[in-house]
Design an enzyme around this catalytic site. Structure first.
Site, PDB file in Angstrom:
ATOM      1  N   GLU A  94       0.183   3.622   1.753  1.00 17.97           N
ATOM      2  CA  GLU A  94       0.237   4.063   3.156  1.00 17.97           C
ATOM      3  C   GLU A  94       1.615   3.803   3.765  1.00 17.97           C
ATOM      4  OE1 GLU A  94      -2.070   5.589   5.519  1.00 17.97           O
ATOM      5  OE2 GLU A  94      -2.667   6.262   3.549  1.00 17.97           O
ATOM      6  N   SER A  96       0.816  -1.226   0.000  1.00 16.73           N
ATOM      7  CA  SER A  96       0.000   0.000   0.000  1.00 16.73           C
ATOM      8  C   SER A  96       0.845   1.269   0.000  1.00 16.73           C
ATOM      9  CB  SER A  96      -0.878  -0.015   1.253  1.00 16.73           C
ATOM     10  OG  SER A  96      -1.387   1.263   1.520  1.00 16.73           O
ATOM     11  N   TYR A 128      -1.742   0.425  10.639  1.00 20.77           N
ATOM     12  CA  TYR A 128      -1.990  -0.230   9.346  1.00 20.77           C
ATOM     13  C   TYR A 128      -0.763  -0.104   8.441  1.00 20.77           C
ATOM     14  CZ  TYR A 128      -3.708  -0.787   4.574  1.00 20.77           C
ATOM     15  OH  TYR A 128      -3.842  -1.170   3.266  1.00 20.77           O
TER      16      TYR A 128
END
Ligand code: GDR
Length: 327
Positions: A129, A127, A151
């Site tokens: 992120e 990801s 996460y």
């Protein structure tokens, strides 16, 4: 007599947005598709032709048996606790499912290969992120990580375990570092879908307010249907590698509001209020991906523009809400 062999794919997280688009793509390509769903999942509805199996990334007791039975050629690990804000409330759960869950599968695949002499190609849903508090912009495969949530940290763990299994055991394992990707099938807790569903409900008089968090963050939003094509292409290469998948454009939440509410003749400023409950302890302010490697090596590029995506989602939700109202 020649035997025709149908390729077999296994998808974890098959009941999610990406699971839907990927299984549809693979069924169209003639694969036998198997998918993993959590124990209490209601099922996946469309698309048909997916063989469902139960399993939990946080536990993993039956993974070896599933691999020995299904004997996949390609394995797509899409399952995760994927809500960034929720990961602050459930950091240990998120680390277990989103981080350790990747390692559970990698180890079971390694052992399955040893037992059977077969080869399984592995895709990990990494990801954007992971870039978090970005060091440079746009972000590409060389950009250092600075995750800003439990996460993001769990995804960094999964990313490196994937590379470690490639380098240590020769597993054909790839990371797709996907930037935000949306569709009418996006979960209602993510900001784009929350906005399009609310816009549709406001338009039809069913709602009068939309509570949101930070409107200033910028995201590189693409269409999930385009992005699953990149996942598949990664596993068709001669060599395993890691790729950023993105549009190269970034927009604020405000711009998404403009595009969606504006498309159906509404002024979002009349309805949107800020609610601190939707703010995060740490925010990722800006993401913008550079997918030139995916373009060069995989021949992949996004087809759906930001505007088309926003309009597709709000039109779909308008239709959905209209159907609900007329029931
Ligand atoms: P993100 O997606 O955290 O980028 O991760 P999300 O849509 O949740 O948030 C995007 C941005 O919108 C801001 N925001 C809000 N977000 C939500 N969910 N709800 C709100 O009310 C709201 N108001 C403002 C957020 O603060 C944030 O800046 C997604 C997930 O799909 C991950 O699993 C995936 O890895 C990444 O995209 C790429």
């Amino acid at each position: 007599m020649t035997e025709t062999t149908q390729r077999v794919a296994f998808i974890t997280g098959v009941s999610g947005q990406d699971g839907y688009y990927l299984s549809k793509l693979l069924v169209e390509k003639g694969y036998a598709v198997h998918g993993l769903i959590p124990c209490n999942a209601p099922g996946i509805g469309e698309p048909p032709d997916v063989n469902l199996h139960y399993g939990d990334l946080g536990e993993g007791g039956n993974f070896g048996t599933l691999l020995d039975t299904i004997r996949p050629d390609e394995f797509y690990n899409l399952a995760a606790q994927s809500h960034v804000r929720l990961s602050f409330e459930l950091p240990v759960y998120t680390a277990n499912v989103t981080g350790l869950g990747v390692l559970r599968w990698l180890e079971e695949i390694r052992l399955h290969q040893l037992r059977t002499g077969r080869s399984v190609r592995f895709y990990q849903a990494s990801s954007s992120e992971m870039f978090g508090k970005v060091k440079t912009s746009p972000q590409n495969e060389e950009t250092p990580f600075h995750p800003r949530s439990p996460y993001g940290c769990a995804k960094v763990f999964g990313y490196w375990q994937t590379i470690n299994h490639r380098e240590s055991y020769g597993l054909f394992a790839c990371n797709g570092v996907l930037f935000n990707h949306e569709s009418p099938r996006r979960g209602e807790g993510f900001v784009t879908r929350k906005i399009t569903l609310a816009a549709a409900r406001i338009k039809l008089g069913l709602q009068d307010k939309l509570l949101l968090g930070n409107l200033d963050s910028q995201r590189d939003w693409g269409f999930a249907g385009d992005y699953v094509e990149a996942m598949w292409r990664m596993l068709q290469q001669d060599q395993p590698d890691d790729y950023v998948v993105a549009t190269g454009e970034t927009h604020t939440i405000r711009a998404f509001l403009d595009e969606t509410f504006g498309h159906i003749g509404l002024d979002w400023q009349k309805y949107v209020e800020q609610d601190p409950r939707f703010l995060r302890p740490a925010e990722v302010d800006l993401l913008c991906g550079d997918a030139s490697k995916a373009r060069r090596v995989l021949g992949w590029k996004p087809k759906v523009s930001f505007r088309e995506l926003a309009q597709m989602m709000v039109e779909s939700d308008l239709e959905l809400v209209r159907r609900e109202v007329s029931r």
